[in-house]
Design an enzyme around this catalytic site. Structure first.
Site, PDB file in Angstrom:
ATOM      1  N   ASN A 152       0.717  -1.202  -0.066  1.00 12.67           N
ATOM      2  CA  ASN A 152       0.024   0.062  -0.058  1.00 12.67           C
ATOM      3  C   ASN A 152       0.816   1.316  -0.035  1.00 12.67           C
ATOM      4  OD1 ASN A 152       0.936  -0.680   2.768  1.00 12.67           O
ATOM      5  ND2 ASN A 152      -0.979   0.308   3.566  1.00 12.67           N
ATOM      6  N   GLU A 250       4.309  -4.075  12.438  1.00 14.54           N
ATOM      7  CA  GLU A 250       3.451  -3.037  12.116  1.00 14.54           C
ATOM      8  C   GLU A 250       2.310  -3.541  11.393  1.00 14.54           C
ATOM      9  OE1 GLU A 250       3.642   0.126  12.897  1.00 14.54           O
ATOM     10  OE2 GLU A 250       5.678   0.136  13.266  1.00 14.54           O
ATOM     11  N   CYS A 284      -3.051   1.602   6.405  1.00 14.40           N
ATOM     12  CA  CYS A 284      -3.325   0.901   8.024  1.00 14.40           C
ATOM     13  C   CYS A 284      -3.921   1.936   8.897  1.00 14.40           C
ATOM     14  CB  CYS A 284      -2.113   0.554   8.215  1.00 14.40           C
ATOM     15  SG  CYS A 284      -0.545   1.731   8.583  1.00 14.40           S
ATOM     16  N   GLU A 458       8.524   2.757  14.289  1.00 10.36           N
ATOM     17  CA  GLU A 458       9.374   2.914  13.185  1.00 10.36           C
ATOM     18  C   GLU A 458       9.203   4.618  13.321  1.00 10.36           C
ATOM     19  OE1 GLU A 458       7.251   0.752   9.766  1.00 10.36           O
ATOM     20  OE2 GLU A 458       9.326  -0.425  10.031  1.00 10.36           O
TER      21      GLU A 458
END
Ligand code: NAD
Length: 478
Positions: A152, A250, A284, A458
């Site tokens: 994505n 993640e 997300c 991150e």
């Protein structure tokens, strides 16, 4: 413009053929084949692992200052190729060109952030209990890293792993998505041009399950970093347990948006629609469950539907297009399933609810209202352009609804009451909370979820820490 030449990047060299065969890459807007992607078989993967071991030795021995210079050169190479890279990103993934350019700029920002931050992997001295003893805490790169990322954000998903690992002094074997290889390949080319030592970065493609099993069974990589869905993340963590690799996960979310009647309703609705339909909802941290206080429900829904109607859907390469296709044909069926199920549970279809045209995987911006909590879309991450709207009576109910699912990635609240904003920020069980804002991701801020959305950050100083390990050196006679 020709689509990128595809290949595997192993030990500083390109392999145009893989021992695992090849796979077509498809443009989701036209369904045309863009190219043939070579797939790694066991021999290629073993070569990548051996290269990562060798590359780690060379890269960790490179001073942080010199590493930063290589990373800066790579950033400049990406900037120089920005337009062509963004165009290929749009062709393979579908997002509008303006979004592709913004994504690339963000990825370059991530690269620069980690390059700079790598110079600040400080340790510390702990005061000794006795004279003549020095206790040093040292930060070291964790070792070669294995990474798997979703399609994505073909640039940012890859760069967060690659730049984080390289900034800390690690080498990396990364498998980007087979659906979006050209962007990852462009990133590898930028590092190649910048003079990164061979083996410090290895990019492979393949059959995802076979690749992850092979790479994770090897003791070479000391860390796993994954971006993708919750079930795949759980599966990979189990595989990583065999060799006790550290993990960063993640994973997906199901972002609640709480809109209180004291908010600027019109502004909240416009911002919510823009965030919802960005990348066709395939984000997300996308806002995915809208809960509006009863008195504001009508005004919010009306403004949201108006904003959704104004989104022009089409090929992302065309000017003025605000939303491209879904990444794959499979996602059309998933969207239709969510909509049909919600309607069956009593929701009302206010906009969209169907595929657009019959060439390219376009799905209409869709708004559902009066959606009960029993509908599947209120419980499973939609990952597409479908917005379910429901309501709440008071703050306690809003918080309970926000926290009712096992996910905890991003959550949003809109209110003009400062005390309420502070209470919500405390009470919402989520790794990222946006208050009157959908901006929760920057190179310099930690990004990551809690609970089923994963763990580890991150970005920010936490993002570098994820690729470091800690050593104590105790010396006597000093
Ligand atoms: P998927 O779970 O099949 O694939 C997601 C990504 O994981 C793909 O890029 C795929 O190559 C990779 N993957 C799948 N199995 C793997 C394995 N065994 N080993 C290594 N990598 C593997 O789902 P999909 O249909 O492509 O996408 C839809 C779902 O994926 C959504 O519901 C969403 O939750 C999730 N997703 C999440 C993110 C995120 O940023 N958190 C990104 C993309 C997709």
């Amino acid at each position: 413009m020709a689509y990128a030449e595809l290949g595997l990047f192993i030990d500083g060299a390109w392999r145009r053929e893989g021992s695992g065969g090849a796979l077509p890459v498809i443009d989701p807007a036209t369904e045309e084949t863009l190219g043939a992607l070579p797939l790694a078989g066991p021999a290629d993967l073993d070569a990548a692992l051996a290269a990562a071991e060798k590359g780690f030795a060379a890269w960790r021995a490179t001073p942080a200052e010199a590493r930063q210079r290589v990373m800066e050169q790579a950033a400049q190479a990406l900037e120089a190729g920005r337009d062509a890279i963004a165009e290929n990103l749009t062709r393979e993934m579908g997002k509008p060109l303006a979004e592709a350019r913004m994504e690339l700029d963000f990825a370059i920002g991530v690269l620069r952030w980690y390059g700079e931050e790598g110079k600040r992997a400080y340790g510390r001295l702990v005061p000794s209990r006795v004279p003549g003893v020095r206790l040093s805490v040292v930060k070291e790169p964790v070792g070669p890293v294995a990474a798997f990322v979703a399609w994505n954000f073909p640039a940012v998903n890859v760069m967060r792993k690659v730049a984080g690992a390289l900034g800390a002094g690690c080498s990396i074997v990364i498998k980007p998505s087979e659906e979006t290889p050209a962007t990852a390949i462009a990133i590898a080319r930028a590092f190649e041009a910048a003079g990164l030592p061979a083996g410090a970065l290895n990019v492979v493609f393949g059959e995802p399950d076979a690749v992850s099993r092979h790479v994770l069974a090897s003791p070479v990589c000391k860390k796993l970093s994954f971006t993708g869905s919750v079930p795949v993340g759980k599966h990979l963590q189990k595989l990583a347990a065999e060799t006790l690799k550290r993990c960063t996960m993640e994973l997906g979310g199901h972002g609640p948006v709480l809109v209180f009647e004291d908010a600027d309703i019109e502004a909240a609705a416009k911002a919510a629609a823009a965030a919802k339909f960005r990348n066709a909802g395939q984000v997300c941290i996308s806002p995915t469950r809208f809960y509006v206080q009863e008195a504001a429900r009508g005004a919010f829904t009306e403004a949201f539907v108006e904003a959704a109607k104004a989104v022009r859907v089409g090929n992302g390469l065309e000017q003025g297009v605000g939303m491209g296709p879904l990444v794959g044909e499979r996602r059309l069926d998933v969207m239709q399933g969510f909509v049909d199920d919600a309607v069956k549970h009593g929701a009302k279809l206010a906009l969209g609810g169907e595929r657009l045209g019959n060439r390219g995987w376009f799905y209409a911006p869709t708004v559902l209202t009066d959606v009960p909590e029993t509908a599947r879309i209120m419980n499973e991450e939609p990952f597409g352009p479908v917005a379910p709207i429901a309501s709440f009576a008071d703050e306690a109910e809003a918080v309970a609804k926000a926290n009712r699912l096992p996910f905890g990635l991003a959550a949003y609240a809109f209110t003009r009451d400062g005390a309420r904003a502070a209470r919500l920020a405390d009470a919402i069980d989520s790794g990222l909370v946006g208050v009157n804002s959908f901006t929760v991701s920057l190179p310099e801020t930690p990004f990551g979820g809690v609970n089923d959305s994963g763990y580890g950050s991150e970005g920010g100083i936490e993002g570098l820490e994820a690729f470091l390990r800690t050593k104590l050196v105790s010396e006597t006679g000093v």
